[in-house]
Scaffold this active site. Structure first.
Site, PDB file in Angstrom:
ATOM      1  N   GLY A 101       0.824  -1.201   0.000  1.00 37.77           N
ATOM      2  CA  GLY A 101       0.000   0.000   0.000  1.00 37.77           C
ATOM      3  C   GLY A 101       0.854   1.245   0.000  1.00 37.77           C
TER       4      GLY A 101
ATOM      5  N   HIS B  78      -8.572  -2.511   2.968  1.00 37.03           N
ATOM      6  CA  HIS B  78      -9.073  -2.614   4.330  1.00 37.03           C
ATOM      7  C   HIS B  78     -10.322  -3.480   4.440  1.00 37.03           C
ATOM      8  CE1 HIS B  78      -5.998   0.173   5.032  1.00 37.03           C
ATOM      9  NE2 HIS B  78      -6.509   0.815   6.067  1.00 37.03           N
TER      10      HIS B  78
ATOM     11  N   ASP C 126      -3.812   1.256  10.786  1.00 35.03           N
ATOM     12  CA  ASP C 126      -5.261   1.480  10.894  1.00 35.03           C
ATOM     13  C   ASP C 126      -5.952   0.482  11.824  1.00 35.03           C
ATOM     14  OD1 ASP C 126      -5.305   3.727   9.073  1.00 35.03           O
ATOM     15  OD2 ASP C 126      -4.967   2.272   7.473  1.00 35.03           O
TER      16      ASP C 126
ATOM     17  N   SER D 174      -1.023  -7.529  -4.559  1.00 34.57           N
ATOM     18  CA  SER D 174      -0.245  -8.181  -3.511  1.00 34.57           C
ATOM     19  C   SER D 174      -0.159  -9.698  -3.701  1.00 34.57           C
ATOM     20  CB  SER D 174      -0.876  -7.823  -2.164  1.00 34.57           C
ATOM     21  OG  SER D 174      -0.470  -8.652  -1.141  1.00 34.57           O
TER      22      SER D 174
ATOM     23  N   SER E 243       4.239   6.997   3.580  1.00 36.21           N
ATOM     24  CA  SER E 243       4.908   6.035   4.463  1.00 36.21           C
ATOM     25  C   SER E 243       6.263   5.613   3.889  1.00 36.21           C
ATOM     26  CB  SER E 243       4.023   4.810   4.705  1.00 36.21           C
ATOM     27  OG  SER E 243       3.628   4.230   3.479  1.00 36.21           O
TER      28      SER E 243
HETATM   29 MG    MG Z   1      -3.396   3.253   6.371  1.00 30.81          MG
END
Ligand code: MG
Length: 217
Positions: A42, A140, A166, A120, A48
């Site tokens: 992700g 998610h 998360d 993925s 990130s």
């Molecule tokens: Mg996140």
């Protein structure tokens, strides 16, 4: 040590990551990447990746950053987290790859972060390299989060880290799939729980397998 990435670049990079969580990603990547390559699931626009990549760069290590760059289920046109800037005019689909590459370029991370543009599961089926860190921050939904956990947790080397983003304990605050894979990891006995920073869970792969009698109930 504070993450050395320029704060204004971090601030203008699109993404959903608290600075405290980012700092934790940097610190863990800086420790983990002495052992081997890191992988995040992700990438989105690279927020990130800035923190994880900076940690890897300090050891001349590599961060594989995996994303199909078509946005997750909540980021599609018409959904709650859709950013209209990211809709490709030609196709009408989300496309974050160009934003991601520009983030890496501006942070001088092109020799550290290796983009993998794919789903993925497709990559995981061919993967054979032990990883010192896996950061799960992809889809998610339950199938997406469980799929990522099942596909990648076995590639984490002993002493390596599993990070999950998360985590919400109150369903009113957010989806529950990440929390469920976090609890699954805890119950597996494979990981030591090192705590949660905001919504970021940090676990470490045990170097000694637990006996059945010692497994968490
Ligand atoms: Mg996140």
């Amino acid at each position: 040590m504070d993450c050395p990435i320029d704060a204004s670049l971090i601030a203008r990079t699109k993404g959903f990551l608290d600075p405290e969580e980012g700092q934790k990603l940097f610190e863990i990547a800086r420790t983990a990447s002495r052992l081997g390559p890191c992988l995040e699931i992700g990438s989105y626009c690279g927020k990130s990746s800035l923190y994880l990549g900076a940690g890897c760069r300090s050891n001349k290590a590599v961060l594989f950053s995996l994303d199909h760059h078509r946005g997750n289920e909540e980021q599609q046109p018409g959904e709650a987290y859709c950013d209209p800037d990211l809709v490709d005019a030609r196709s009408g689909r989300i496309d974050t790859f160009d934003f991601f590459r520009k983030t890496l370029e501006q942070a001088d991370l092109e020799d550290t972060v290796v983009p993998i543009v794919s789903r993925s599961g497709t990559v995981a089926r061919q993967w054979a390299t032990p990883l010192s860190l896996v950061f799960i921050d992809g889809g998610h939904t339950f199938p997406a989060a469980f799929g990522d956990y099942n596909a990648w947790c076995g590639h984490i080397m002993p002493g390596g880290y599993l990070l999950i983003h998360d985590i919400f304990f109150d369903p009113a605050e957010g989806g529950q799939a990440p929390r469920h894979i976090y609890e699954l990891a805890g119950r597996s006995g494979l990981f030591e729980d090192l705590g949660i920073v905001k919504t970021l869970a940090v676990l470490q792969r045990r170097t000694v397998t637990m006996l059945p009698a010692d497994l968490p109930k």
